[in-house]
Design a protein around this motif. Structure first.
Motif, PDB file in Angstrom:
ATOM      1  N   THR A  16     -41.147  58.754 -50.869  1.00 50.20           N
ATOM      2  CA  THR A  16     -42.147  57.985 -51.599  1.00 50.20           C
ATOM      3  C   THR A  16     -41.500  56.904 -52.457  1.00 50.20           C
ATOM      4  O   THR A  16     -40.386  57.117 -52.973  1.00 50.20           O
ATOM      5  N   PRO A  17     -42.170  55.759 -52.614  1.00 47.41           N
ATOM      6  CA  PRO A  17     -41.665  54.742 -53.540  1.00 47.41           C
ATOM      7  C   PRO A  17     -42.013  55.056 -54.990  1.00 47.41           C
ATOM      8  O   PRO A  17     -41.594  54.341 -55.900  1.00 47.41           O
ATOM      9  N   ALA A  18     -42.764  56.136 -55.224  1.00 42.50           N
ATOM     10  CA  ALA A  18     -43.125  56.513 -56.595  1.00 42.50           C
ATOM     11  C   ALA A  18     -41.888  56.932 -57.380  1.00 42.50           C
ATOM     12  O   ALA A  18     -40.879  57.359 -56.799  1.00 42.50           O
ATOM     13  N   ARG A  19     -41.989  56.835 -58.678  1.00 44.97           N
ATOM     14  CA  ARG A  19     -40.873  57.214 -59.540  1.00 44.97           C
ATOM     15  C   ARG A  19     -40.906  58.708 -59.808  1.00 44.97           C
ATOM     16  O   ARG A  19     -41.762  59.203 -60.539  1.00 44.97           O
ATOM     17  N   VAL A  20     -39.960  59.430 -59.209  1.00 41.50           N
ATOM     18  CA  VAL A  20     -39.909  60.881 -59.295  1.00 41.50           C
ATOM     19  C   VAL A  20     -38.656  61.299 -60.044  1.00 41.50           C
ATOM     20  O   VAL A  20     -37.548  60.925 -59.661  1.00 41.50           O
ATOM     21  N   SER A  30     -32.156  56.145 -67.812  1.00 40.33           N
ATOM     22  CA  SER A  30     -30.905  55.452 -67.512  1.00 40.33           C
ATOM     23  C   SER A  30     -31.146  53.952 -67.411  1.00 40.33           C
ATOM     24  O   SER A  30     -32.270  53.494 -67.203  1.00 40.33           O
ATOM     25  N   LEU A  31     -30.077  53.181 -67.548  1.00 38.74           N
ATOM     26  CA  LEU A  31     -30.182  51.729 -67.440  1.00 38.74           C
ATOM     27  C   LEU A  31     -30.723  51.346 -66.071  1.00 38.74           C
ATOM     28  O   LEU A  31     -31.553  50.429 -65.949  1.00 38.74           O
ATOM     29  N   ARG A  32     -30.302  52.038 -65.025  1.00 42.61           N
ATOM     30  CA  ARG A  32     -30.792  51.730 -63.677  1.00 42.61           C
ATOM     31  C   ARG A  32     -32.300  51.916 -63.589  1.00 42.61           C
ATOM     32  O   ARG A  32     -33.013  51.074 -63.020  1.00 42.61           O
ATOM     33  N   SER A  33     -32.820  52.994 -64.169  1.00 42.41           N
ATOM     34  CA  SER A  33     -34.261  53.243 -64.132  1.00 42.41           C
ATOM     35  C   SER A  33     -35.026  52.187 -64.909  1.00 42.41           C
ATOM     36  O   SER A  33     -36.093  51.734 -64.476  1.00 42.41           O
ATOM     37  N   VAL A  34     -34.487  51.787 -66.047  1.00 46.70           N
ATOM     38  CA  VAL A  34     -35.148  50.764 -66.858  1.00 46.70           C
ATOM     39  C   VAL A  34     -35.182  49.428 -66.124  1.00 46.70           C
ATOM     40  O   VAL A  34     -36.220  48.747 -66.074  1.00 46.70           O
ATOM     41  N   LEU A  35     -34.063  49.054 -65.511  1.00 46.28           N
ATOM     42  CA  LEU A  35     -34.008  47.780 -64.791  1.00 46.28           C
ATOM     43  C   LEU A  35     -34.906  47.801 -63.553  1.00 46.28           C
ATOM     44  O   LEU A  35     -35.554  46.797 -63.230  1.00 46.28           O
TER      45      LEU A  35
END
Length: 246
Positions: A16-20, A30-35
């Motif tokens: 899924t493209p949803a954020r899990v 994390s910085l990656r998740s924020v960006l």
């Protein structure tokens, strides 16, 4: 996910493209998740504000006849603040709609994602036309700054028995180029959403244009045969699960 932890969510994320289960650094994402979130938000904003290229749509639909109209919302800012103006044709546009007494009026509209319309609308129309050879179809109306209900006025003026509007859907944080289709039997000003059928999530990771066209063709034939659409018309085509509702 903190350093040393086993990523038990990777298989689910692949589906899924949803954020899990977002990665985290201490108590913060994390910085990656924020960006990633900021990028998705930027794509959504771009989809809403990108200018609609009606000429490119007309070119993509050739040799099919088209005509262009605008809603009463004169610009994007007005369109976003005044949904009611996006539901009606401008005074200059209304006379452009010919009275044809046809079966189907197809409308292509920017809605809330010009990107979605420009990416998928022509492919859906190309796929559906061979599936409805017995139906009379008017010129495709390309509508700018338009909401779903503008097809009610267009269909009524054209004398169409049914209208089908292909329109850019509100972008989310996983998909910004989604197309939706709304089918209304007996289009006229004042129709409610309960009187429409919707085919949703037409995009690269969702419903394909071909599958959407098959569902659209089924709905058109059934709506015309039964004289209704919306909550009283359910998808009974037997083609497996489809994203259709009233």
């Amino acid at each position: 996910m903190m350093a040393g932890e086993v990523d038990v969510w990777s298989k689910l994320r692949a589906l899924t493209p949803a954020r899990v289960a977002l990665d985290r650094s201490g108590d913060a994402p994390s910085l990656r998740s924020v960006l990633d979130f900021q990028l998705a938000h930027a794509h959504a904003r771009d989809a809403i504000h990108t200018a609609f290229d009606a000429a490119a749509i007309a070119e993509a639909l050739k040799p099919r006849e088209t005509l262009s109209v605008e809603s009463r919302a004169g610009d994007r800012a007005t369109y976003l603040k005044r949904p009611d103006l996006g539901r009606r044709l401008s005074e200059a546009s209304a006379p452009r709609i010919p009275r044809l007494d046809c079966d189907v009026a197809f409308v292509v509209a920017d809605g809330l994602s010009a990107t979605g319309v420009e990416s998928h609308a022509a492919a859906v129309l190309d796929a559906v036309m061979p599936l409805i050879p017995s139906l009379t179809v008017g010129p495709v109306v390309i509508a700018s700054q338009a909401r779903v209900a503008i097809a009610d006025e267009i269909g009524e003026r054209m004398g169409a028995r049914i209208s089908a509007i292909l329109i850019g859907e509100r972008p989310g944080l996983s998909v910004s180029d989604s197309l939706g289709i709304y089918v209304t039997y007996g289009p006229r000003i004042g129709r409610s959403d309960a009187e429409r059928n919707c085919i949703s999530n037409i995009h690269g990771h969702g419903l394909t244009p071909r599958r959407a066209a098959e569902t659209l063709a089924w709905l058109l034939h059934q709506a015309l045969d039964r004289g209704l659409s919306g909550v009283r018309l359910k998808d009974e085509s037997g083609g497996g699960p489809r994203l259709v509702g009233g």
